[in-house]
Motif scaffolding. Structure first.
Motif, PDB file in Angstrom:
ATOM      1  N   LEU A  11     -72.774 -46.857  -0.836  1.00 30.67           N
ATOM      2  CA  LEU A  11     -73.877 -46.479   0.055  1.00 30.67           C
ATOM      3  C   LEU A  11     -74.226 -45.002  -0.121  1.00 30.67           C
ATOM      4  CD1 LEU A  11     -75.666 -47.832   2.167  1.00 30.67           C
ATOM      5  CD2 LEU A  11     -73.997 -47.158   3.905  1.00 30.67           C
ATOM      6  N   ASN A  12     -73.200 -44.168  -0.301  1.00 29.33           N
ATOM      7  CA  ASN A  12     -73.437 -42.735  -0.542  1.00 29.33           C
ATOM      8  C   ASN A  12     -74.258 -42.506  -1.806  1.00 29.33           C
ATOM      9  OD1 ASN A  12     -72.237 -41.181   1.588  1.00 29.33           O
ATOM     10  ND2 ASN A  12     -70.241 -41.846   0.843  1.00 29.33           N
ATOM     11  N   LYS A  13     -74.014 -43.314  -2.830  1.00 29.32           N
ATOM     12  CA  LYS A  13     -74.780 -43.178  -4.073  1.00 29.32           C
ATOM     13  C   LYS A  13     -76.226 -43.626  -3.895  1.00 29.32           C
ATOM     14  CE  LYS A  13     -70.846 -43.638  -7.178  1.00 29.32           C
ATOM     15  NZ  LYS A  13     -70.156 -44.490  -8.154  1.00 29.32           N
ATOM     16  N   LEU A  14     -76.419 -44.674  -3.107  1.00 23.89           N
ATOM     17  CA  LEU A  14     -77.771 -45.207  -2.904  1.00 23.89           C
ATOM     18  C   LEU A  14     -78.617 -44.313  -2.017  1.00 23.89           C
ATOM     19  CD1 LEU A  14     -79.793 -47.554  -3.300  1.00 23.89           C
ATOM     20  CD2 LEU A  14     -78.787 -48.584  -1.229  1.00 23.89           C
ATOM     21  N   ILE A  15     -78.037 -43.824  -0.921  1.00 24.17           N
ATOM     22  CA  ILE A  15     -78.799 -43.026   0.046  1.00 24.17           C
ATOM     23  C   ILE A  15     -78.016 -41.750   0.403  1.00 24.17           C
ATOM     24  CG2 ILE A  15     -80.214 -44.870   1.015  1.00 24.17           C
ATOM     25  CD1 ILE A  15     -78.106 -45.150   3.274  1.00 24.17           C
ATOM     26  N   PRO A  16     -77.864 -40.853  -0.570  1.00 28.76           N
ATOM     27  CA  PRO A  16     -77.004 -39.689  -0.362  1.00 28.76           C
ATOM     28  C   PRO A  16     -77.474 -38.767   0.768  1.00 28.76           C
ATOM     29  CG  PRO A  16     -78.277 -39.449  -2.388  1.00 28.76           C
ATOM     30  CD  PRO A  16     -78.485 -40.854  -1.898  1.00 28.76           C
ATOM     31  N   GLU A  17     -78.756 -38.608   0.916  1.00 26.52           N
ATOM     32  CA  GLU A  17     -79.257 -37.701   1.947  1.00 26.52           C
ATOM     33  C   GLU A  17     -78.932 -38.236   3.347  1.00 26.52           C
ATOM     34  OE1 GLU A  17     -83.607 -36.177   2.928  1.00 26.52           O
ATOM     35  OE2 GLU A  17     -83.016 -35.744   0.853  1.00 26.52           O
ATOM     36  N   THR A  18     -79.180 -39.515   3.561  1.00 27.21           N
ATOM     37  CA  THR A  18     -78.886 -40.131   4.851  1.00 27.21           C
ATOM     38  C   THR A  18     -77.401 -40.043   5.163  1.00 27.21           C
ATOM     39  OG1 THR A  18     -80.731 -41.654   4.626  1.00 27.21           O
ATOM     40  CG2 THR A  18     -79.007 -42.284   6.174  1.00 27.21           C
ATOM     41  N   MET A  19     -76.573 -40.358   4.175  1.00 32.54           N
ATOM     42  CA  MET A  19     -75.127 -40.341   4.397  1.00 32.54           C
ATOM     43  C   MET A  19     -74.601 -38.919   4.614  1.00 32.54           C
ATOM     44  SD  MET A  19     -74.392 -43.444   4.671  1.00 32.54           S
ATOM     45  CE  MET A  19     -72.600 -43.414   4.641  1.00 32.54           C
ATOM     46  N   ALA A  20     -75.201 -37.947   3.924  1.00 32.66           N
ATOM     47  CA  ALA A  20     -74.795 -36.554   4.130  1.00 32.66           C
ATOM     48  C   ALA A  20     -75.130 -36.115   5.555  1.00 32.66           C
ATOM     49  CB  ALA A  20     -75.471 -35.647   3.110  1.00 32.66           C
ATOM     50  N   GLU A  21     -76.292 -36.507   6.028  1.00 33.01           N
ATOM     51  CA  GLU A  21     -76.685 -36.155   7.394  1.00 33.01           C
ATOM     52  C   GLU A  21     -75.804 -36.860   8.424  1.00 33.01           C
ATOM     53  OE1 GLU A  21     -78.720 -33.734   8.298  1.00 33.01           O
ATOM     54  OE2 GLU A  21     -79.093 -33.303   6.188  1.00 33.01           O
ATOM     55  N   PHE A  22     -75.443 -38.109   8.148  1.00 34.35           N
ATOM     56  CA  PHE A  22     -74.525 -38.814   9.045  1.00 34.35           C
ATOM     57  C   PHE A  22     -73.171 -38.109   9.065  1.00 34.35           C
ATOM     58  CE2 PHE A  22     -71.251 -42.004   9.957  1.00 34.35           C
ATOM     59  CZ  PHE A  22     -71.664 -42.394  11.224  1.00 34.35           C
ATOM     60  N   GLY A  23     -72.707 -37.673   7.898  1.00 35.57           N
ATOM     61  CA  GLY A  23     -71.456 -36.922   7.819  1.00 35.57           C
ATOM     62  C   GLY A  23     -71.532 -35.615   8.600  1.00 35.57           C
ATOM     63  N   ALA A  24     -72.677 -34.945   8.515  1.00 37.33           N
ATOM     64  CA  ALA A  24     -72.863 -33.697   9.260  1.00 37.33           C
ATOM     65  C   ALA A  24     -72.859 -33.965  10.769  1.00 37.33           C
ATOM     66  CB  ALA A  24     -74.169 -33.022   8.840  1.00 37.33           C
ATOM     67  N   LEU A  25     -73.494 -35.054  11.176  1.00 37.64           N
ATOM     68  CA  LEU A  25     -73.491 -35.435  12.585  1.00 37.64           C
ATOM     69  C   LEU A  25     -72.066 -35.706  13.063  1.00 37.64           C
ATOM     70  CD1 LEU A  25     -74.865 -36.341  15.243  1.00 37.64           C
ATOM     71  CD2 LEU A  25     -75.122 -38.595  14.198  1.00 37.64           C
ATOM     72  N   SER A  26     -71.304 -36.435  12.263  1.00 38.00           N
ATOM     73  CA  SER A  26     -69.922 -36.746  12.614  1.00 38.00           C
ATOM     74  C   SER A  26     -69.092 -35.475  12.744  1.00 38.00           C
ATOM     75  CB  SER A  26     -69.298 -37.670  11.562  1.00 38.00           C
ATOM     76  OG  SER A  26     -69.956 -38.910  11.558  1.00 38.00           O
ATOM     77  N   LYS A  27     -69.261 -34.553  11.810  1.00 35.93           N
ATOM     78  CA  LYS A  27     -68.518 -33.289  11.838  1.00 35.93           C
ATOM     79  C   LYS A  27     -68.895 -32.481  13.069  1.00 35.93           C
ATOM     80  CE  LYS A  27     -67.529 -29.177   8.989  1.00 35.93           C
ATOM     81  NZ  LYS A  27     -66.963 -28.506  10.107  1.00 35.93           N
ATOM     82  N   ALA A  28     -70.190 -32.406  13.367  1.00 36.67           N
ATOM     83  CA  ALA A  28     -70.641 -31.647  14.528  1.00 36.67           C
ATOM     84  C   ALA A  28     -70.091 -32.234  15.829  1.00 36.67           C
ATOM     85  CB  ALA A  28     -72.170 -31.609  14.572  1.00 36.67           C
ATOM     86  N   ALA A  29     -70.013 -33.552  15.903  1.00 33.73           N
ATOM     87  CA  ALA A  29     -69.494 -34.198  17.113  1.00 33.73           C
ATOM     88  C   ALA A  29     -67.998 -33.936  17.283  1.00 33.73           C
ATOM     89  CB  ALA A  29     -69.762 -35.698  17.055  1.00 33.73           C
ATOM     90  N   LYS A  30     -67.265 -33.828  16.181  1.00 30.99           N
ATOM     91  CA  LYS A  30     -65.817 -33.635  16.254  1.00 30.99           C
ATOM     92  C   LYS A  30     -65.416 -32.172  16.418  1.00 30.99           C
ATOM     93  CE  LYS A  30     -64.294 -37.694  13.744  1.00 30.99           C
ATOM     94  NZ  LYS A  30     -63.569 -38.208  12.594  1.00 30.99           N
ATOM     95  N   ASP A  31     -66.216 -31.263  15.899  1.00 31.03           N
ATOM     96  CA  ASP A  31     -65.864 -29.844  15.926  1.00 31.03           C
ATOM     97  C   ASP A  31     -66.188 -29.227  17.280  1.00 31.03           C
ATOM     98  OD1 ASP A  31     -65.080 -30.067  13.307  1.00 31.03           O
ATOM     99  OD2 ASP A  31     -66.782 -28.988  12.464  1.00 31.03           O
ATOM    100  N   GLY A  32     -65.272 -28.420  17.779  1.00 32.96           N
ATOM    101  CA  GLY A  32     -65.517 -27.661  18.990  1.00 32.96           C
ATOM    102  C   GLY A  32     -65.593 -28.518  20.242  1.00 32.96           C
ATOM    103  N   GLY A  33     -65.951 -27.865  21.331  1.00 31.09           N
ATOM    104  CA  GLY A  33     -66.056 -28.539  22.611  1.00 31.09           C
ATOM    105  C   GLY A  33     -64.716 -28.595  23.320  1.00 31.09           C
TER     106      GLY A  33
END
Length: 110
Positions: free
Chosen positions: A16-38
């Motif tokens: 899936l990362n190979k097919l839609i790398p931009e979408t998956m990168a943004e999902f990864g960034a969302l996941s990281k932002a949700a886990k970091d801090g707070g």
């Protein structure tokens, strides 16, 4: 069984990362932002994620969050407490997926 499922899902996600790398990168960034801090720890956030995974009946999600909880220092007793709340909120279907979560934990801990 669960180790193989986790490995297989990771392979599917690589595709899936190979097919839609931009979408998956943004999902990864969302996941990281949700886990970091707070105010909540990573472990507490992973418990929330596991509770949602059980209630949504997403076995691959359960597997990944159980694995992440083990890496975050969770205990089997803590897992049981979260699974109890998931069952209370989700009824019969949550019982079935809570059993998957516990079996995954036990396999990964072995």
């Amino acid at each position: 069984m669960y180790k193989a499922k986790i490995t297989e899902m990771r392979g599917e996600l690589r595709g899936l990362n190979k097919l839609i790398p931009e979408t998956m990168a943004e999902f990864g960034a969302l996941s990281k932002a949700a886990k970091d801090g707070g105010p909540l720890s990573v472990k507490e956030k992973e418990y929330v994620a596991l509770g949602i995974a059980v209630s949504q009946r997403c076995e691959p999600c359960i597997n990944f969050h159980v694995e992440a909880l083990m890496k975050a220092g969770a205990t089997r007793d803590e897992l049981g407490s979260v699974l109890s709340m998931s069952i209370q909120m989700g009824g019969g279907p949550a019982v079935m997926y809570a059993a998957h979560a516990l079996a995954c934990w036990d396999e990964l801990a072995a």
